[in-house]
Design a protein around this motif. Sequence first.
Motif: not given
Length: 567
Positions: A89, A549, A552-556, A558
């Motif tokens: 990330l 991606n 989840t947000k933690s796998t997207t 930024p």
Amino acid sequence: MEGVRVPIACALILLAISSITSASIVEHTFNVQNLTVSRLCKRQVITVVNGSLPGPTIRVKEGDSLVIHVLNHSPHNITIHWHGIFHKLTVWADGPSTITQCPIQPGQRYAYRFNITGQEGTLWWHAHASFLRATVYGALVIRPKSGHSYPFPKPHKEVPILFGEWWNTDVVALEEAAIATGVPPNNSDAYTINGRPGNLYPCSKDRMFSLNVVKGKRYLLRIINAAMNIQLFFKIANHRLTVVAADAVYTAPYVTDVIVIAPGQTIDALLFADQSVDTSYYMAAHPYASAPAVPFPNTTTRGVIHYGGASKTGRSKPVLMPKLPSFFDTLTAYRFYSNLTALVNGPHWVPVPRYVDEEMLVTIGLGLEACADNTTCPKFSASMSNHSFVLPKKLSILEAVFHDVKGIFTADFPDQPPVKFDYTNPNVTQTNPGLLFTQKSTSAKILKFNTTVEVVLQNHALIAAESHPMHLHGFNFHVLAQGFGNYDPSRDRSKLNLVDPQSRNTLAVPVGGWAVIRFTANNPGAWIFHCHIDVHLPFGLGMIFVVKNGPTKSTTLPPPPPDLPKC
């Protein structure tokens, strides 16, 4: 039972707090500037970081965060790549020019921010714009976090050993001429150890790396091949080394008297000082030339090891020189490269993923660029599966991915070569000369998040059979098997090591041969996969993996940082 739960809960909280507080933010400033130095009887202007060659060693612990402020006071565009860092990330900090960012222009600055997670050992940093890597590089040392230890005896001292190449000329102009003419650049004038050529070169008697040791002590050599184009054999007279890590991944201990290391690779090796104190011992490195017909700089760099506590005889110590392998000793190189295995269940060990989602066969090697009007011909080109990579100019590939900008790259890198042929037969072009010509493109392979990819890397011999050190940004990969000739799945699948294969970020594919690698695409972003012989990337030996991606947000991926340089 309730009386037991409270202490356990408290212990877990304290453990979590301890883990957080043990991590640090490590901050450095890199001043990139020109410097005039004397080497090989000549004064030469070079580009360096903080006035030194090599540049500063960055020391961190696993779990730390790094902030590197790069101020470009040089006349050249610059980026810095953190070779081998996963950048989960934080792909915007990976550094390859026009892949994840546009270059930092003269007078500009950029702050690289990233975490060190799940990695221990020796990595390095270097320029990833033009031939500036020849002098803009340094070590990146990752020690275990507080409370953790090495999975081998604690060394008395840790010693970075960085191999480099030196040219008595402007390396940026050297590359520009090579790209314009399509002819590889002149060979280097010297190899170096920690920036010093050693006393076999002219005007270099006092320019030799020296290491003082104490008998009975153990030393951890953090060996980095920062040379531009050459694989190297390395030995120390009368001493054996124990390899304990490669590319910042722990290995099963491997005892050897010779190390082979390709551009981009690192090796951690223990040196036990167990020889006579009345003798000094040269350490020496010279080329492994996988393509004997291709000219190469056949010189030797060396440093020296001195033992403390020598007897006072009044005579100077004799100095022993190691016997290095032949320049063309492919069997010794292959034996070393293929004998390394993983330290199963060691720190950060990752087992081999067993299910494969994507299978690829990728040919790698040199070819020719088709002639256009008013151009110099023939021009050398390089390709992966006949796609000769062209760096974009208007926007970085990662920005194009994030903002969905069309026209910067094409999502058409093939899973198989466009034409199948006898890849390692040097005479195949006599009947099919069209195989020599490559297709210029900026090609990418799109991968769904968390897919497992298996790639067969197949060297070809259209121009010359040679070993190519292939480096994948953002990932380690398992090296499941290596061999010579054309890869044959009916014969070679049985050779795959699914139990304890080595993991690397840079692999020297055997000359006239193949290698099978496997990795899981669990890191969203745009990641270049390229040859770490520096002249080969400008000629086109690269491609892009775009990892989509996750859920989840933690796998997207930024958004880009606000100070990201613009083209």
